[in-house]
Write a protein that holds these residues in place. Structure first.
Motif, short mmCIF file in Angstrom:
data_model
loop_
_atom_site.label_atom_id
_atom_site.label_comp_id
_atom_site.label_asym_id
_atom_site.label_seq_id
_atom_site.Cartn_x
_atom_site.Cartn_y
_atom_site.Cartn_z
N TYR A 88 8.64 0.80 -3.69
CA TYR A 88 7.84 0.65 -4.91
C TYR A 88 8.79 0.22 -6.02
N CYS B 147 3.12 7.05 -7.41
CA CYS B 147 2.64 6.28 -6.25
C CYS B 147 3.54 6.52 -5.04
N ALA C 270 2.50 8.35 -1.45
CA ALA C 270 2.71 7.75 -0.13
C ALA C 270 3.52 8.69 0.76
N ILE D 54 1.76 0.86 5.57
CA ILE D 54 2.58 0.71 4.37
C ILE D 54 4.07 0.66 4.72
N ALA E 49 1.51 0.15 -7.08
CA ALA E 49 1.11 0.12 -5.67
C ALA E 49 0.34 -1.13 -5.27
N VAL F 204 9.37 2.21 2.76
CA VAL F 204 8.31 1.76 1.85
C VAL F 204 8.95 1.63 0.48
N LEU G 8 -3.93 4.19 1.56
CA LEU G 8 -2.75 4.50 2.37
C LEU G 8 -3.07 4.42 3.85
N VAL H 86 10.95 6.53 1.61
CA VAL H 86 10.18 5.95 0.50
C VAL H 86 11.14 5.71 -0.64
N TYR I 189 1.34 11.48 2.12
CA TYR I 189 0.48 11.02 3.22
C TYR I 189 1.27 10.92 4.52
#
Length: 467
Positions: free
Chosen positions: A210, A227, A231, A85, A94, A208, A81, A180, A234
């Motif tokens: 996924y 995942c 993220a 990202i 990921a 971001v 990470l 995210v 973080y």
């Protein structure tokens, strides 16, 4: 020195079984080499003495008992990470799928998360503005909250999710707000819709993504939300950002959980879902929240969740929405009746609620009158349902004058408040003004849930206005 095992005992759906292993750990990563198929990854999901069951992420097509060798990594799955990202698109485990190269970083996180000490949690305050009146005005999303959307097959939850991603913002530090987006079991055309929509609206650089597609291995679907949430942790707790996590569709996730549970021959619970589904969902939903700045080195990041799930047969008592409702702090319910009337977004405000709304609205957050006017709108629209039922029996012409005003209120509420364009972005002041304009349809004597000072300040200003 790593030990490499050369022979499997059994291949069972997405699972493989091997015995003679003495030092494996639950959730430990496994590296597999298959002749003619290349390298795949898996993780330990069950241990019975020296017999180990491994879940293979990419599926077991091409496997036989003799063409596979494997070794244990000695650690759970971790992902790299960094701030880079943002603006990237990854698959369900990921791996980058946008052609922009790998993420190189010294920072790696365990995808199973870092439990948040309850003592370190900060009570959710302040709101996230979605630009959608039915949410912002009546079921306000509070920063650090988990607020699911209950939808049904064929309802426009994908469009609603895309609109929230495009429009969502916080009242300050707007540059510190990111999203995210995790998609599980979606079709290719839906994945293209999300990606193109975010690119064309210019928000992809703060998103971001996924993406686990419907034809991807079902095991990946279990990994995708983990995942995404890793993220988010973080970005929030290391970089101090405010993160909104949107996960769709949690029903696809739960069906993957059921399929894998069946492959492991576990005793099923309600409707075939595993008995541990509640704790499994809680392990995802409870990763939302805020940490106190003094504990988190002065960083004021937060994680807010909007899980989206489709209710089979529109059944809100189905195990997936039922268990989700126990864990989360309210819900936003989409209505098939409103959808069939052509109303977008078809949000049914009566069963929708945000349990933390009261703590993130009002004088210091939205506007002083927000709580009172929202209560009055709920009360009035609830009475509209009784009037409509009466009108079906005796006819609308036979209603009393006050009941006719409520009928008009109901029509205008659905037409001008709930209904809004896919590209229409209303700020909170516009939303509150529309709410007062609706209340001006009713006589002042009916406003029994609003502070008289607010009636003097706002009600008379809208009585001469029309939609």
């Amino acid at each position: 020195m790593k030990i490499r095992y050369l022979k499997l005992n059994e291949v069972r759906g997405p699972l493989i079984v091997i015995d003679g292993v003495n030092d494996a750990a639950y959730d430990e990563m496994v590296e597999l080499d298959i002749e003619g198929e290349g390298r795949k990854r898996g993780k330990v999901v069950q241990i019975d003495g020296d017999k180990i069951i491994i879940q293979v992420f990419e599926g077991t097509s091409g496997f036989s008992l003799d063409n596979c060798s494997l070794s244990f990594a000695g650690k759970p799955m971790r992902i790299q990470l960094s701030r880079d990202i943002l603006g990237r698109v990854f698959n369900g485990i990921a791996e980058p799928i946008d052609g922009a190269g790998e993420i190189y970083s010294d920072v790696t996180y365990d995808i199973n998360g870092r439990p948040m000490n309850p003592v370190a949690r900060k009570y959710p305050r302040n709101y996230i503005e979605t630009g959608i009146s039915a949410i912002d005005g009546l079921s306000t999303l509070i920063r650090g909250q988990k607020l699911p959307i209950f939808s049904g097959d064929g309802l426009p939850h994908n469009e609603l999710a895309a609109q929230i991603v495009r429009q969502a913002r916080i009242s300050e530090e707007s540059g510190n707000f990111v999203i995210v987006f995790a998609a599980m079991g979606i079709k290719h055309d839906e994945a293209d819709f999300f990606r193109k929509n975010f690119e064309e609206s210019g928000v992809l650089e703060r998103v971001v993504m996924y993406m686990n597609l419907a034809d991807d291995p079902v095991v990946e679907r279990i990994i995708t939300p983990r995942c995404a949430l890793t993220a988010a942790e973080y970005l929030a707790f290391e970089l101090g950002m405010h993160v909104l996590v949107i996960m769709t569709d949690m029903t696809s996730y739960c069906e993957a959980l059921r399929e894998i549970s069946s492959s492991r021959e576990e005793v099923p619970s309600r409707k075939g879902y595993p008995g541990y589904m509640y704790s499994d969902l809680a392990s995802l939903y409870e990763r939302a929240g805020m940490l106190k700045e003094d504990i988190n080195e002065g960083k004021s990041g937060s994680i807010t969740q909007i899980p989206i799930l489709t209710m089979p047969n529109d059944d809100i008592t189905h195990p997936v929405p039922d268990l989700t409702g126990y864990i989360t702090e309210g819900q936003i319910v989409l209505s098939r009746d409103l959808f069939q009337k052509g109303v977008y977004p078809p949000i049914n405000v009566l069963p929708s609620l945000s349990r933390l709304m009261k703590d993130g609205i009002g004088k210091d957050y939205t506007r002083e009158d927000h709580s009172d006017v929202a209560n009055q709108i709920f009360s009035a629209y609830s009475y509209v349902q009784e009037v409509r039922a009466l009108a079906q029996v005796i006819g609308e012409d036979e209603l009393s004058e006050i009941d006719k005003k409520y009928m008009e209120f109901g029509r205008q509420f659905e037409e001008n408040f709930v209904r809004q364009g896919f590209d229409e972005n209303r700020n909170i002041i516009e939303t509150l003004d529309i709410m007062w304009k609706l209340l001006s349809i009713l006589p002042e004597s009916e406003l029994n849930r609003v502070n008289p000072d607010f009636i003097k300040k706002y009600y008379n200003a809208y009585t001469t206005m029309s939609f």
